[in-house]
Design an enzyme around this catalytic site. Sequence first.
Site, PDB file in Angstrom:
ATOM      1  N   LEU A   1       0.812  -1.220   0.000  1.00  0.00           N
ATOM      2  CA  LEU A   1       0.000   0.000   0.000  1.00  0.00           C
ATOM      3  C   LEU A   1       0.848   1.275   0.000  1.00  0.00           C
ATOM      4  O   LEU A   1       0.307   2.363  -0.127  1.00  0.00           O
ATOM      5  CB  LEU A   1      -0.917   0.030   1.233  1.00  0.00           C
ATOM      6  CG  LEU A   1      -2.022  -0.990   1.298  1.00  0.00           C
ATOM      7  CD1 LEU A   1      -2.799  -0.832   2.599  1.00  0.00           C
ATOM      8  CD2 LEU A   1      -2.943  -0.863   0.101  1.00  0.00           C
ATOM      9  N   ARG A   2       2.158   1.142   0.162  1.00  0.00           N
ATOM     10  CA  ARG A   2       2.981   2.344   0.292  1.00  0.00           C
ATOM     11  C   ARG A   2       2.875   3.252  -0.931  1.00  0.00           C
ATOM     12  O   ARG A   2       2.667   4.456  -0.803  1.00  0.00           O
ATOM     13  CB  ARG A   2       4.442   2.009   0.564  1.00  0.00           C
ATOM     14  CG  ARG A   2       5.215   3.268   0.951  1.00  0.00           C
ATOM     15  CD  ARG A   2       6.605   2.958   1.459  1.00  0.00           C
ATOM     16  NE  ARG A   2       7.202   4.132   2.075  1.00  0.00           N
ATOM     17  CZ  ARG A   2       7.683   5.179   1.409  1.00  0.00           C
ATOM     18  NH1 ARG A   2       7.640   5.206   0.096  1.00  0.00           N
ATOM     19  NH2 ARG A   2       8.211   6.201   2.055  1.00  0.00           N
ATOM     20  N   LYS A   3       3.012   2.685  -2.109  1.00  0.00           N
ATOM     21  CA  LYS A   3       2.939   3.514  -3.318  1.00  0.00           C
ATOM     22  C   LYS A   3       1.580   4.206  -3.435  1.00  0.00           C
ATOM     23  O   LYS A   3       1.530   5.414  -3.649  1.00  0.00           O
ATOM     24  CB  LYS A   3       3.260   2.700  -4.575  1.00  0.00           C
ATOM     25  CG  LYS A   3       3.315   3.551  -5.841  1.00  0.00           C
ATOM     26  CD  LYS A   3       3.720   2.722  -7.037  1.00  0.00           C
ATOM     27  CE  LYS A   3       3.961   3.538  -8.277  1.00  0.00           C
ATOM     28  NZ  LYS A   3       2.811   4.223  -8.811  1.00  0.00           N
TER      29      LYS A   3
END
Length: 140
Positions: A97-99
């Site tokens: 989910l970071r991007k």
Amino acid sequence: MYYVNQEQIERRLKAIPEIAEGLRTAAQSWDGGLVLGLVQERGLHLAIEVVTDVGSYLIDGFIMRDASSYEDIMDINHEEKVFPQEVHTVLLELVRLRKPLVQDYYEWDRHTLHPLTAALPDVLEQFAENVRHYLQNEMY
């Protein structure tokens, strides 16, 4: 002899209870509104930073193989038996989910409860326990 920055690891692990509380509150009180959407978003982002920071400190301190991505940080720590498969599975989903959260934040749906929001608090607490246990076993 290994140099593991236990102080920095512990500083990050001590942030987990507040992150978990924020995520629990967002999940339990979910109304689809902007405020809880932002609480969820920031809680997920902080959770990513905690697990990747701690994972990187472990990799560096115990001279594990170099990581090539956020997913690889989780894979290496799992391979080294820092945490079990069930934690690994959730953490992989989390770091992916970071991007969307950091780079594509303008597209993030703040009005929908993400499935990890409710599940993650317990996993983060288990992660902290696993890391502390791993350090205790490996350092002493």
